[in-house]
Motif scaffolding. Sequence first.
Motif, PDB file in Angstrom:
ATOM      1  N   ARG A 184       8.710   3.430  -3.860  1.00  0.00           N
ATOM      2  CA  ARG A 184       7.644   3.634  -4.847  1.00  0.00           C
ATOM      3  C   ARG A 184       8.117   3.315  -6.260  1.00  0.00           C
ATOM      4  O   ARG A 184       7.405   2.689  -7.039  1.00  0.00           O
ATOM      5  N   GLY A 206       2.614   7.013   6.033  1.00  0.00           N
ATOM      6  CA  GLY A 206       2.215   7.255   7.410  1.00  0.00           C
ATOM      7  C   GLY A 206       3.319   6.896   8.374  1.00  0.00           C
ATOM      8  O   GLY A 206       4.425   6.500   7.987  1.00  0.00           O
ATOM      9  N   TRP A 238       0.351   5.653  -0.385  1.00  0.00           N
ATOM     10  CA  TRP A 238       0.055   5.881   1.040  1.00  0.00           C
ATOM     11  C   TRP A 238       1.349   6.090   1.812  1.00  0.00           C
ATOM     12  O   TRP A 238       2.361   5.429   1.591  1.00  0.00           O
ATOM     13  N   GLN A 255       1.551  -5.148   4.432  1.00  0.00           N
ATOM     14  CA  GLN A 255       0.840  -4.020   3.830  1.00  0.00           C
ATOM     15  C   GLN A 255       1.754  -2.882   3.401  1.00  0.00           C
ATOM     16  O   GLN A 255       1.526  -2.258   2.359  1.00  0.00           O
ATOM     17  N   ASP A 256       2.802  -2.588   4.207  1.00  0.00           N
ATOM     18  CA  ASP A 256       3.636  -1.412   3.947  1.00  0.00           C
ATOM     19  C   ASP A 256       5.111  -1.719   4.184  1.00  0.00           C
ATOM     20  O   ASP A 256       5.456  -2.543   5.034  1.00  0.00           O
ATOM     21  N   ASP A 315       0.171   5.023  12.868  1.00  0.00           N
ATOM     22  CA  ASP A 315      -1.049   5.083  12.065  1.00  0.00           C
ATOM     23  C   ASP A 315      -1.539   3.664  11.799  1.00  0.00           C
ATOM     24  O   ASP A 315      -1.069   2.968  10.898  1.00  0.00           O
ATOM     25  N   ARG A 331       3.039  13.691   8.335  1.00  0.00           N
ATOM     26  CA  ARG A 331       1.667  14.182   8.154  1.00  0.00           C
ATOM     27  C   ARG A 331       1.622  15.423   7.260  1.00  0.00           C
ATOM     28  O   ARG A 331       0.613  15.695   6.614  1.00  0.00           O
ATOM     29  N   LYS A 348       5.655   3.026   5.841  1.00  0.00           N
ATOM     30  CA  LYS A 348       5.531   3.493   7.217  1.00  0.00           C
ATOM     31  C   LYS A 348       6.903   3.940   7.730  1.00  0.00           C
ATOM     32  O   LYS A 348       7.903   3.245   7.537  1.00  0.00           O
ATOM     33  N   ARG A 379       0.831  -1.201   0.000  1.00  0.00           N
ATOM     34  CA  ARG A 379       0.000   0.000   0.000  1.00  0.00           C
ATOM     35  C   ARG A 379       0.862   1.246   0.000  1.00  0.00           C
ATOM     36  O   ARG A 379       0.533   2.253  -0.638  1.00  0.00           O
ATOM     37  N   GLY A 380       1.982   1.217   0.748  1.00  0.00           N
ATOM     38  CA  GLY A 380       2.822   2.395   0.854  1.00  0.00           C
ATOM     39  C   GLY A 380       3.987   2.164   1.799  1.00  0.00           C
ATOM     40  O   GLY A 380       4.542   1.062   1.872  1.00  0.00           O
ATOM     41  N   GLU A 396      -3.312   2.907 -10.767  1.00  0.00           N
ATOM     42  CA  GLU A 396      -3.802   1.721 -10.074  1.00  0.00           C
ATOM     43  C   GLU A 396      -4.587   0.858 -11.048  1.00  0.00           C
ATOM     44  O   GLU A 396      -5.459   1.351 -11.777  1.00  0.00           O
TER      45      GLU A 396
END
Length: 306
Positions: free
Chosen positions: A132, A142, A140, A100-101, A146, A162, A31, A28-29, A185
């Motif tokens: 990326r 964070g 995403w 996820q990240d 988060d 943020r 962290k 997703r991204g 996407e």
Amino acid sequence: MKLIRRSAWGARAYRTPGGATRYARPRRGVKIHYLGSHYTDRPHDRCAAYVRSLQDSHMDGNGWSDIGYSFVVCTHGHVFEGRGLDRRNSANGNTSLNEQDYAVCALVGSSGLTEPTDAQLHGLRDAIDHCRREGAAGPWLGGHKDGYPTSCPGGPLHAWVRAGARRPVGTAPEHPQEETEMPTELRESVAGGPALPAGRWTLVKMAADTALVQGPCAYTVTVYATVTGAPGTRVSGRFQDTVLATGRASLDLPMDAGTIGPDGRLDLTLTRPGTLPAGVQLRLELRADQPVTLTHRVLRGLRWTA
């Protein structure tokens, strides 16, 4: 990007099988983390030793199979390769969050040095862009906190995240980075499907086309499919790069997609990252050792224009 590979900072070999676990789906991204303990800044020639001690703590103290982070960024802006782009991290809190990240840690603490340096912010931005661009992470971004109950990555770093994780104003990285294009996407879902003969590789269509994605591009794709048939039937999959001008295909090695269960159903997942030149398509084939029916398939992924 001032990337320091594992061999350059003296990383220990990771333990198998856990340390060899690869991501099963697109990330997703990213962290962002901090150390959560006291940290004192040091000359850059001592940073590699600290990263080695961090790996020792994770492997010998926590019992993990490797250093927990995907990348670690020192105060001098150097990015140390941890588990890297392909192997799942163990720093985000649980298996689902790790899957996820990506996890990128800044060498700042909850006491001592708590404010990231400008060079470090550039290094963090480099690591985010690298995840990326080369690792197919989504947009995403964070902090560790988060979605997980923790104070990590601390007030200063979390505020920076943020606010968009922008590079410091009035300074420039040693090696300027191009702006990273946001990926497209990929989402497609097709109900129903054909019968697949026994023992034969068969192209899987998404809608009316056999192409999952076409070059020039970088990509990561995951195909989810439902196959029905006799319980115990084994199903395999393989991706191929097909040159449109000639029809010639470069085939991946077959992957075991699973075995149809007692209910006569198998839900399979197959993932592939990569790049395609112009005029080349990515396609997927399935093969079963008995006749089966493909009843549903879903395509999810990210695509960057090359």
